[in-house]
Design an enzyme around this catalytic site. Structure first.
Site, PDB file in Angstrom:
ATOM      1  CD  GLU A   1      -1.106  -2.165   2.386  1.00  0.00           C
ATOM      2  OE1 GLU A   1      -0.104  -2.464   2.055  1.00  0.00           O
ATOM      3  OE2 GLU A   1      -1.542  -2.648   3.229  1.00  0.00           O
TER       4      GLU A   1
ATOM      5  CB  CYS B   1      -0.124  -3.224   8.957  1.00  0.00           C
ATOM      6  SG  CYS B   1       1.044  -1.877   8.343  1.00  0.00           S
TER       7      CYS B   1
ATOM      8  CB  THR C   1      14.000 -40.983   0.724  1.00  0.00           C
ATOM      9  OG1 THR C   1      12.859 -41.542   0.994  1.00  0.00           O
ATOM     10  CG2 THR C   1      14.197 -40.214  -0.671  1.00  0.00           C
TER      11      THR C   1
HETATM   12  N1  LIG Z   1       8.655 -41.813  -5.952  1.00  0.00           N
HETATM   13  C1  LIG Z   1       8.504 -40.994  -5.026  1.00  0.00           C
HETATM   14  O1  LIG Z   1       8.087 -39.867  -5.008  1.00  0.00           O
HETATM   15  C2  LIG Z   1       9.669 -41.309  -3.983  1.00  0.00           C
HETATM   16  C3  LIG Z   1       9.942 -39.896  -2.942  1.00  0.00           C
HETATM   17  C4  LIG Z   1      10.899 -40.432  -2.079  1.00  0.00           C
HETATM   18  C5  LIG Z   1      11.312 -41.644  -2.028  1.00  0.00           C
HETATM   19  N2  LIG Z   1      10.838 -42.689  -2.680  1.00  0.00           N
HETATM   20  C6  LIG Z   1      11.406 -44.173  -2.538  1.00  0.00           C
HETATM   21  O2  LIG Z   1      10.859 -44.682  -1.050  1.00  0.00           O
HETATM   22  C7  LIG Z   1      11.842 -45.494  -0.575  1.00  0.00           C
HETATM   23  C8  LIG Z   1      11.980 -45.033   0.765  1.00  0.00           C
HETATM   24  O3  LIG Z   1      10.816 -44.989   1.586  1.00  0.00           O
HETATM   25  P1  LIG Z   1      10.613 -45.619   2.974  1.00  0.00           P
HETATM   26  O4  LIG Z   1       9.076 -45.446   3.301  1.00  0.00           O
HETATM   27  O5  LIG Z   1      11.177 -47.054   2.862  1.00  0.00           O
HETATM   28  O6  LIG Z   1      11.307 -44.698   4.098  1.00  0.00           O
HETATM   29  P2  LIG Z   1      11.576 -43.312   4.355  1.00  0.00           P
HETATM   30  O7  LIG Z   1      10.177 -42.637   4.421  1.00  0.00           O
HETATM   31  O8  LIG Z   1      12.207 -42.524   3.121  1.00  0.00           O
HETATM   32  O9  LIG Z   1      12.132 -43.246   5.554  1.00  0.00           O
HETATM   33  C9  LIG Z   1      11.662 -43.398   6.743  1.00  0.00           C
HETATM   34  C10 LIG Z   1      12.792 -43.529   7.909  1.00  0.00           C
HETATM   35  O10 LIG Z   1      12.293 -42.706   9.031  1.00  0.00           O
HETATM   36  C11 LIG Z   1      12.538 -43.670   9.940  1.00  0.00           C
HETATM   37  N3  LIG Z   1      11.749 -43.147  11.035  1.00  0.00           N
HETATM   38  C12 LIG Z   1      12.094 -42.929  12.304  1.00  0.00           C
HETATM   39  N4  LIG Z   1      11.081 -42.612  12.890  1.00  0.00           N
HETATM   40  C13 LIG Z   1       9.867 -43.053  12.514  1.00  0.00           C
HETATM   41  C14 LIG Z   1       8.586 -42.905  12.831  1.00  0.00           C
HETATM   42  N5  LIG Z   1       8.197 -42.370  13.998  1.00  0.00           N
HETATM   43  N6  LIG Z   1       7.865 -43.175  12.089  1.00  0.00           N
HETATM   44  C15 LIG Z   1       8.179 -43.749  10.664  1.00  0.00           C
HETATM   45  N7  LIG Z   1       9.380 -43.624  10.494  1.00  0.00           N
HETATM   46  C16 LIG Z   1      10.353 -43.397  11.248  1.00  0.00           C
HETATM   47  C17 LIG Z   1      12.324 -44.900   9.651  1.00  0.00           C
HETATM   48  O11 LIG Z   1      13.029 -45.816  10.286  1.00  0.00           O
HETATM   49  P3  LIG Z   1      12.700 -47.445  10.776  1.00  0.00           P
HETATM   50  O12 LIG Z   1      12.847 -47.972   9.498  1.00  0.00           O
HETATM   51  O13 LIG Z   1      13.324 -47.749  12.016  1.00  0.00           O
HETATM   52  O14 LIG Z   1      10.961 -47.389  10.708  1.00  0.00           O
HETATM   53  C18 LIG Z   1      12.771 -44.964   8.140  1.00  0.00           C
HETATM   54  O15 LIG Z   1      14.304 -45.230   8.128  1.00  0.00           O
HETATM   55  C19 LIG Z   1      13.193 -45.490  -1.421  1.00  0.00           C
HETATM   56  O16 LIG Z   1      13.028 -46.433  -2.442  1.00  0.00           O
HETATM   57  C20 LIG Z   1      12.854 -44.037  -2.131  1.00  0.00           C
HETATM   58  O17 LIG Z   1      13.424 -44.378  -3.610  1.00  0.00           O
HETATM   59  C21 LIG Z   1      10.048 -42.424  -3.582  1.00  0.00           C
HETATM   60 ZN   LIG Z   2       1.041  -2.029   6.078  1.00  0.00          ZN
END
Ligand SMILES: NC(=O)c1ccc[n+]([C@@H]2O[C@H](COP(=O)([O-])OP(=O)(O)OC[C@H]3O[C@@H](n4cnc5c(N)ncnc54)[C@H](OP(=O)(O)O)[C@@H]3O)[C@@H](O)[C@H]2O)c1
Ligand SMILES: [Zn+2]
Length: 342
Positions: free
Chosen positions: A53, A78, A198
Site C-alpha cells: 500500500e 496494517c 530415501t
Molecule cells: N516416488 C517418490 O516420489 C519417492 C520419493 C521419495 C522416496 N521414494 C522411495 O521410497 C523409498 C523409501 O521410503 P521408505 O518408506 O522406505 O522410507 P522413508 O520414508 O524414506 O524413511 C523413513 C525412515 O524414517 C525412519 N523413522 C524414524 N522414526 C520414524 C517414525 N516415528 N515413523 C516412521 N518412520 C520413522 C524409519 O525408520 P525405521 O525403518 O526404523 O522405521 C525409516 O528409516 C525408497 O525406495 C525411495 O527411492 C520415492
Molecule cells: Zn502495512
C-alpha cells in the site's frame, strides 16, 4: 463508484510475485484506481521493506487524485507501527475515498485498522474476493491460525500405484517437466523434508537447480545419526536441520542438530520446533513412511502427486490420501493436487 473484480484480481496477480521470496511476511498486492483506470500498483518485496500500500501510494505525486480514488488491497492494511509506518494512517492522511479489502489479517492488533478507516470517513468494503485472497496466503494463514507450517506432501507414482520399483533401483518415475516443476515448488516453500531411508538410498540434493529460485531449508530425521557425512545432505550448501535422538554438541554454520524424542509425538515436536523458527511451510518429498506419519495423523494441507504412465508391477505402494482434488493436469504425466479435508 463501481467496485470491479478485475482490480482485485490484478492485486492478487501482483501479490503472487512474492511467493517464495518474502516469507515470513505475507504476500500482498495493491492497486489504486480512478474511474476504471489503474493509476498505481505495487506488491510488497522484502528488500525494500515497504508494504504494498505504501509503495502504491508513494508513486502518486499529485495528492488531489486520492480524493477520487479506490484502493484495492489483498490483505487488511496494517494499523500498528512496526518497522514501517502504518498503512492505515497513510491511507487516512492521503484521504483515499474507498478501500476494498480481500482477506482480514489473522492478527488481532491489525483489526482496529478497519474501524479507524471508517472513523475517518473512508468507505471500506471487506472480504472482497475473500477466498482467493486467503488462498494466496495459505502458508501465512495456516501458520498463524494452526501454529504450524503449511504442509505439502509430494510424491511420484507409477500408473499402477508404486513409488519405487521392486525390480529396478532408482527407476525414474517422473519426466523432465515434472522434475522442473518440483524444483519450482521447492523454491516456493521455506523447507523440504525427506525420510532417512530415501536419503540412504537416493542421496538427494534437495535443491532448486532446475529453477531460478531460492533453496528451501533441508530437514531430515536421523535417529541414530547413521547417515554418512559424505552424503549430499551435509554439503553445507543449504541451511539444514537434523532431528535426532542423540545428544550432540556439534555445530556447523549451516547445519543444526536438534535432539527430540522419536515417540508418538515425533511429528508434533518437529512442527513445534519449525513454528518457533518461523518456518511457514514444508514440502515433504517421501518416502512412504515419512509421508504416512503426516497422513495417519491427518496433519497436512495439500498433496501433489505425479502419476506417470509407467507400469512397475511390484514395489513400494504409494500413500493414499483423502481429500478434494483441486487441480488435475497433464504434462506427459498426470499431476493431481489434492486439498485435505482437515
Ligand atoms: N516416488 C517418490 O516420489 C519417492 C520419493 C521419495 C522416496 N521414494 C522411495 O521410497 C523409498 C523409501 O521410503 P521408505 O518408506 O522406505 O522410507 P522413508 O520414508 O524414506 O524413511 C523413513 C525412515 O524414517 C525412519 N523413522 C524414524 N522414526 C520414524 C517414525 N516415528 N515413523 C516412521 N518412520 C520413522 C524409519 O525408520 P525405521 O525403518 O526404523 O522405521 C525409516 O528409516 C525408497 O525406495 C525411495 O527411492 C520415492
Ligand atoms: Zn502495512
Amino acid at each position: 463508484m463501481k467496485i470491479k473484480k478485475l482490480f482485485m484480481e490484478r492485486a492478487i496477480q501482483l501479490a503472487n510475485n512474492g511467493i517464495g521470496i518474502i516469507s515470513p511476511n505475507p504476500i500482498v498486492g495493491c492497486v489504486i484506481e480512478i474511474n476504471g483506470l489503474i493509476i498505481s500498483e505495487a506488491w510488497n518485496y522484502q528488500c525494500e521493506n515497504e508494504h504494498a500500500e505504501v509503495k502504491a501510494i508513494n508513486k502518486i505525486k499529485n495528492d488531489s487524485l486520492f480524493l477520487k480514488s479506490t484502493l484495492y488491497v489483498t490483505l487488511e492494511p496494517c494499523s500498528h507501527l512496526g518497522t514501517t509506518p502504518s498503512c492505515v494512517d497513510l491511507i487516512i492522511k492521503k484521504k483515499i475515498s474507498i478501500v476494498v479489502i480481500g482477506a482480514k489479517s489473522p492478527f488481532i492488533k491489525s483489526r482496529i485498522g478497519i474501524k479507524k478507516l471508517k472513523k475517518y470517513g473512508i468507505k471500506v468494503i471487506e472480504n472482497y474476493l475473500h477466498d482467493q485472497c486467503r488462498i494466496i496466503n495459505k502458508r501465512f494463514f495456516t501458520f498463524y491460525e494452526k501454529n504450524r507450517p503449511f504442509i505439502i506432501l509430494k510424491w511420484d507414482q507409477s500408473y499402477d500405484g508404486f513409488i519405487a520399483s521392486s525390480f529396478k533401483k532408482n527407476e525414474c518415475i517422473s519426466n523432465i517437466y515434472s522434475r522442473q516443476l518440483t524444483h519450482k515448488w521447492r523454491s516456493e516453500e521455506d523447507s523440504i523434508l525427506v525420510g532417512e531411508k530415501t536419503i540412504l538410498m537416493d542421496n538427494p540434493e534437495l535443491n532448486t537447480i532446475k529453477w531460478n529460485g531460492k533453496n528451501p531449508v533441508k530437514i531430515f530425521l536421523d535417529k541414530e545419526l547413521s547417515i554418512p557425512n559424505y552424503y549430499h545432505l551435509f554439503d553445507n550448501k543449504q541451511d539444514t536441520i537434523i532431528f535426532t535422538e542423540k545428544k550432540i554438541e556439534k555445530k556447523n554454520n549451516k547445519i543444526e542438530f536438534i535432539q527430540i524424542c522419536f515417540d508418538q509425538k515425533l511429528l508434533e515436536q518437529i512442527l513445534f520446533f519449525l513454528f518457533k523458527k518461523k518456518i511457514q511451510s514444508i514440502i515433504v518429498e517421501g518416502g512412504k513412511k515419512i509421508l504416512e506419519i503426516f497422513i495417519k495423523k491427518n496433519i497436512w494441507d495439500e498433496s501433489r502427486v505425479f502419476i506417470s504412465n509407467k507400469i512397475f508391477n511390484d514395489g513400494l505402494n504409494a500413500p493414499i490420501v483423502n481429500g478434494n482434488i483441486i487441480l488435475k493436469k497433464n504434462i506427459d504425466t498426470d499431476i493431481l493436487i489434492i486439498k485435505s479435508f482437515y
